[in-house]
Design a protein around this motif. Structure first.
Motif, PDB file in Angstrom:
ATOM      1  N   THR A  64       0.824  -1.203   0.000  1.00 40.76           N
ATOM      2  CA  THR A  64       0.000   0.000   0.000  1.00 40.76           C
ATOM      3  C   THR A  64       0.863   1.260   0.000  1.00 40.76           C
ATOM      4  O   THR A  64       1.962   1.275   0.518  1.00 40.76           O
ATOM      5  N   ARG A  65       0.300   2.282  -0.597  1.00 36.49           N
ATOM      6  CA  ARG A  65       0.876   3.626  -0.560  1.00 36.49           C
ATOM      7  C   ARG A  65      -0.135   4.556   0.095  1.00 36.49           C
ATOM      8  O   ARG A  65      -1.313   4.223   0.207  1.00 36.49           O
ATOM      9  N   GLN A  66       0.340   5.733   0.506  1.00 33.90           N
ATOM     10  CA  GLN A  66      -0.599   6.706   1.044  1.00 33.90           C
ATOM     11  C   GLN A  66      -1.477   7.228  -0.095  1.00 33.90           C
ATOM     12  O   GLN A  66      -0.998   7.346  -1.222  1.00 33.90           O
ATOM     13  N   GLU A  68      -3.846   5.082   0.971  1.00 33.77           N
ATOM     14  CA  GLU A  68      -4.445   3.777   1.254  1.00 33.77           C
ATOM     15  C   GLU A  68      -3.939   3.186   2.565  1.00 33.77           C
ATOM     16  O   GLU A  68      -4.707   2.576   3.324  1.00 33.77           O
ATOM     17  N   THR A  69      -2.640   3.362   2.861  1.00 27.73           N
ATOM     18  CA  THR A  69      -2.109   2.836   4.116  1.00 27.73           C
ATOM     19  C   THR A  69      -2.839   3.437   5.311  1.00 27.73           C
ATOM     20  O   THR A  69      -3.242   2.726   6.237  1.00 27.73           O
ATOM     21  N   ALA A  73      -5.171   1.514   7.943  1.00 25.70           N
ATOM     22  CA  ALA A  73      -4.739   1.564   9.342  1.00 25.70           C
ATOM     23  C   ALA A  73      -5.871   2.023  10.249  1.00 25.70           C
ATOM     24  O   ALA A  73      -6.095   1.455  11.332  1.00 25.70           O
ATOM     25  N   PHE A 134       0.085   0.070  11.844  1.00 25.76           N
ATOM     26  CA  PHE A 134       1.385  -0.128  11.194  1.00 25.76           C
ATOM     27  C   PHE A 134       2.418   0.874  11.699  1.00 25.76           C
ATOM     28  O   PHE A 134       3.300   1.295  10.961  1.00 25.76           O
ATOM     29  N   HIS A 139       3.949   2.877   4.329  1.00 23.37           N
ATOM     30  CA  HIS A 139       3.748   1.718   3.449  1.00 23.37           C
ATOM     31  C   HIS A 139       3.555   0.453   4.279  1.00 23.37           C
ATOM     32  O   HIS A 139       4.112   0.310   5.372  1.00 23.37           O
ATOM     33  N   MET A 140       2.784  -0.463   3.720  1.00 16.83           N
ATOM     34  CA  MET A 140       2.564  -1.765   4.326  1.00 16.83           C
ATOM     35  C   MET A 140       2.623  -2.816   3.223  1.00 16.83           C
ATOM     36  O   MET A 140       2.000  -2.645   2.170  1.00 16.83           O
ATOM     37  N   THR A 203       2.281  -8.965   7.870  1.00 23.56           N
ATOM     38  CA  THR A 203       2.494  -7.699   7.178  1.00 23.56           C
ATOM     39  C   THR A 203       3.895  -7.200   7.515  1.00 23.56           C
ATOM     40  O   THR A 203       4.501  -7.641   8.493  1.00 23.56           O
ATOM     41  N   ALA A 205       5.475  -3.387   7.913  1.00 24.71           N
ATOM     42  CA  ALA A 205       5.395  -1.929   7.842  1.00 24.71           C
ATOM     43  C   ALA A 205       6.779  -1.403   7.485  1.00 24.71           C
ATOM     44  O   ALA A 205       7.784  -1.898   7.999  1.00 24.71           O
TER      45      ALA A 205
END
Length: 232
Positions: A64-66, A68-69, A73, A134, A139-140, A203, A205
């Protein structure tokens, strides 16, 4: 005529691998700067050199990118406060002997670094729930394996996780592998539309470490070879 005394053996210089593994640690505070996709892809390509049974390479990553992360979360953090855990793989039955001692020492180091008193259950719970945010990482990476490969697919993915975290360290990034979010496997499967045939393992982080955060200041010790090797 006496021979000259032999020189004392010199300690071998650290290898690149040793340097990277000594530098790697579980990062629990991050800067919000995003990581360039090319840097992430290079870390994945490096980690993909990890060995696997019959070269099956069972690992798949969902990254994931911001923003979305952050969206995930927030939802997972809320979900974790009321839902029962349902991991795809069973949790450890117990921790005993040296494993219990190492786990306890790690927890105490964590709480000391976060300035959480041993009897402050509310603060400890709040810190535990940061797993589901995270730890604020931008990012995750969600790691999955084919269900049909069972424990050995998961074992291969463990090697990939180690290699990926090492590759991120080499790139100047912080990371932390996390089992806790995988405890809510049905939630993550529904969130991302993943098929039942993929086991949700963990996951990771990751992002740029906030090196000024006290919680990133401690390092856990490692067992000595004599504690790990049974020579025959």
């Amino acid at each position: 005529m006496t021979s000259a005394p032999k020189a004392a053996p010199q300690a071998a210089p650290q290898t690149t691998l040793e340097t990277i593994l000594r530098a790697r640690h579980s990062c629990r505070a991050y800067r919000q700067a995003p990581v360039a996709p090319a840097l992430i892809e290079q870390a994945v390509a490096t980690a993909a050199r990890a060995p696997s049974w019959c070269n099956a390479q069972p690992w798949q990553l969902l990254i994931t990118r911001q923003p979305e992360t952050a969206r995930l979360a927030k939802a997972l953090h809320t979900h974790a406060q009321s839902a029962q855990m349902q991991p795809d793989l069973p949790w450890p039955e117990s921790y005993s002997g040296p494993y219990k001692a190492r786990r306890f020492d790690c927890g105490m180091q964590l709480y000391d670094a976060a300035a959480i008193a041993r009897d402050d259950k509310e603060a400890r719970t709040t810190q535990m729930l940061e797993n589901f945010r995270f730890f604020g990482a931008p990012h995750m990476a969600l790691i999955t394996s084919p269900r049909e490969l069972g424990a050995y697919g998961a074992l291969d993915c463990g090697g990939f996780v180690t290699a990926f975290c090492a590759a991120l360290t080499e790139a100047g990034l912080g990371s932390i592998p996390q089992a806790a979010p995988a405890g809510y496997a049905p939630f993550l499967r529904a969130w991302f539309g993943l098929p039942e045939e993929r086991l949700i393992l963990c996951t990771i982080a990751f992002g740029y470490s906030d090196t000024s955060a006290p919680i990133n200041s401690f390092r856990t010790p490692r067992a000595a070879p004599d504690d790990l090797i049974d020579w025959r």
